[in-house]
Every structure is written in C-alpha cells, then in structure tokens.
Design an enzyme around this catalytic site. Structure first.
Site, PDB file in Angstrom:
ATOM      1  N   THR A 108       0.811  -1.226   0.000  1.00 47.44           N
ATOM      2  CA  THR A 108       0.000   0.000   0.000  1.00 47.44           C
ATOM      3  C   THR A 108       0.845   1.276   0.000  1.00 47.44           C
ATOM      4  OG1 THR A 108      -0.003   0.074   2.401  1.00 47.44           O
ATOM      5  CG2 THR A 108      -1.759  -1.187   1.358  1.00 47.44           C
ATOM      6  N   ASP A 200      17.402   0.897  -3.118  1.00 48.93           N
ATOM      7  CA  ASP A 200      16.894   1.061  -1.760  1.00 48.93           C
ATOM      8  C   ASP A 200      18.026   1.595  -0.877  1.00 48.93           C
ATOM      9  OD1 ASP A 200      14.569  -0.497   0.262  1.00 48.93           O
ATOM     10  OD2 ASP A 200      16.437   0.293   1.086  1.00 48.93           O
TER      11      ASP A 200
HETATM   12  C1  HSX Z   1      12.962   4.531   1.908  1.00 48.75           C
HETATM   13  O1  HSX Z   1      11.560   4.686   1.721  1.00 48.75           O
HETATM   14  C2  HSX Z   1      13.465   5.894   2.343  1.00 48.75           C
HETATM   15  O2  HSX Z   1      14.597   5.893   3.143  1.00 48.75           O
HETATM   16  C3  HSX Z   1      12.264   6.529   2.999  1.00 48.75           C
HETATM   17  O3  HSX Z   1      12.187   6.277   4.380  1.00 48.75           O
HETATM   18  C4  HSX Z   1      11.094   5.894   2.279  1.00 48.75           C
HETATM   19  C5  HSX Z   1      10.616   6.811   1.205  1.00 48.75           C
HETATM   20  O4  HSX Z   1       9.500   6.288   0.581  1.00 48.75           O
HETATM   21  P1  HSX Z   1       8.154   7.108   0.415  1.00 48.75           P
HETATM   22  O5  HSX Z   1       7.392   6.990   1.690  1.00 48.75           O
HETATM   23  O6  HSX Z   1       8.502   8.527   0.079  1.00 48.75           O
HETATM   24  O7  HSX Z   1       7.468   6.399  -0.715  1.00 48.75           O
HETATM   25  O8  HSX Z   1      13.210   3.523   2.798  1.00 48.75           O
END
Ligand code: HSX
Length: 207
Positions: A108, A200
């Site tokens: 989600t 990531d």
């Molecule tokens: C990754 O996903 C990054 O370090 C952020 O914490 C997060 C960003 O995703 P989003 O919430 O902007 O889609 O782990």
C-alpha cells in the site's frame, strides 16, 4: 514551491558515485557521510549569530558564535536517515538527536510507525528531519505529521533524492516546510521506487 536544490559540484559528484550500481556498501556509507556534511554546511548558511566577548591569547574580542540558546535537533527517519545523521553530527557534534521509525508497507506504500523518540524541550528547538529518499512522499508526510504534534519551533526536511511526485505530495500537505534535496529525479515506478534513483537506500547503506 518551497524546494531548494543543493547543487554544489562536490555534492553532485559524490551523488553520482553513490548511484552507481557497482559502488560497495563501505564506499556508499562513506560517500553518504561526506555528502551529508556538505549538505549540512549549505543548509546552515543562514543560522543566526550573536557576538560574544572572548579573550584570545593577545586580547579581548567581540566574536561571533551561534545565537540559538537551544541546540538544534536532527531527527533521523530510520533506518536510512541514520547515514545522513552520522555525517551531520560530524559537522554539528552538539546537535540533539531524535528518531522516528517508519517502514513502508510494500503493497500500500503506507508508512507504519514503530518507534518515536525526541529530546526534551522540543517546543524550544529547531528541527531538521533527514531521510535520503522522498519517493511517494508518504513517509516524509507521516514524519512531519507526527513531529508537528510535539510543536517544535521550526521544521525543515533534508533528503538526497526526491521524486517530482513525492515533492508535490509533501507540499500538498506541508507547503510551509522547506525541503532541501541534492537531486530531483525523473519519476516513480509502480513499486514506488525513484527512477533512476540509487536503489533502496537502506539496503545500500546496511546491506
Ligand atoms: C525509503 O523509503 C526511504 O529511506 C524513505 O524512508 C522511504 C521513502 O519512501 P516514500 O514513503 O517517500 O514512498 O526507505
């Protein structure tokens, strides 16, 4: 929009090295620390100063020091924010530190909070939230939402790479929160990854 693109040549260069697929975990970590120091240097350009009477070995002088009575707070969004936090602390060792644990539900894309801890007197402190990536922007919005409940003096957000979609989403909720980033990439893919991005950030930093 309330976005500052920080484009110092050293930052751009180091970011390119970080993006490369073949960059090792050790190198990625080192680059993130270096780039974070440079970003912190840029962001703190406008910190207010006051004069203080000091004595050098050769006599008195009215010399500038930082004006804020209370140390600023760096809030790391775990876990990838930790890499930026480490770099900033090298430059501003007396900063206070807060942590927000948020993970993104892979289906989600909704962030789920698992940890929240801030220093005392947050109402009297300026806060800088750090996370390398703003993808959908959901995590950044959730972090600011949660922080605002504690009523800090001010909040800024620092990332490394943001997607255009993420920036729009973030500022549709918090137009008043200044966003600093070293790059705005092309787009988000269907898995919520920034393209071209760097993969990531947590995985590249920690393995
Ligand atoms: C990754 O996903 C990054 O370090 C952020 O914490 C997060 C960003 O995703 P989003 O919430 O902007 O889609 O782990």
């Amino acid at each position: 929009p309330n976005v500052t693109l920080i484009q110092h040549p050293l930052i751009q260069h180091k970011l390119t090295l970080m993006r490369r697929e073949e960059t090792s975990t050790a190198k990625f970590r080192q680059l993130l620390r270096e780039i974070s120091m440079l970003l912190a240097y840029e962001i703190t350009r406008d910190l207010p100063l006051r004069k203080q009477l000091i004595k050098t070995p050769l006599g008195p002088m009215e010399a500038p020091i930082l004006a804020s009575e209370k140390k600023m707070v760096i809030v790391s969004i775990m876990r990838a924010g930790q890499g930026i936090l480490d770099g900033i602390l090298e430059l501003i060792p007396s900063a206070r530190v807060g942590h927000i644990g948020l993970y993104r539900d892979p289906r989600t894309f909704i962030p789920i909070e698992y940890y929240f801890r801030l220093p005392d007197d947050i109402e009297e402190r300026e806060v800088l939230v750090v996370d390398p990536m703003i993808a959908t922007g959901n995590t950044a919005v959730a972090a600011i939402q949660r922080l605002k409940q504690t009523n800090p003096l001010s909040v800024k957000f620092l990332c490394l790479i943001a997607s255009p979609e993420g920036i729009d989403h973030f500022h549709s909720y918090y137009p008043e929160v200044p966003l600093y980033t070293a790059a705005i990439d092309d787009h988000l893919d269907e898995h919520g990854y920034i393209i071209p991005g760097l993969g990531d950030a947590g995985d590249r930093l920690f393995g």
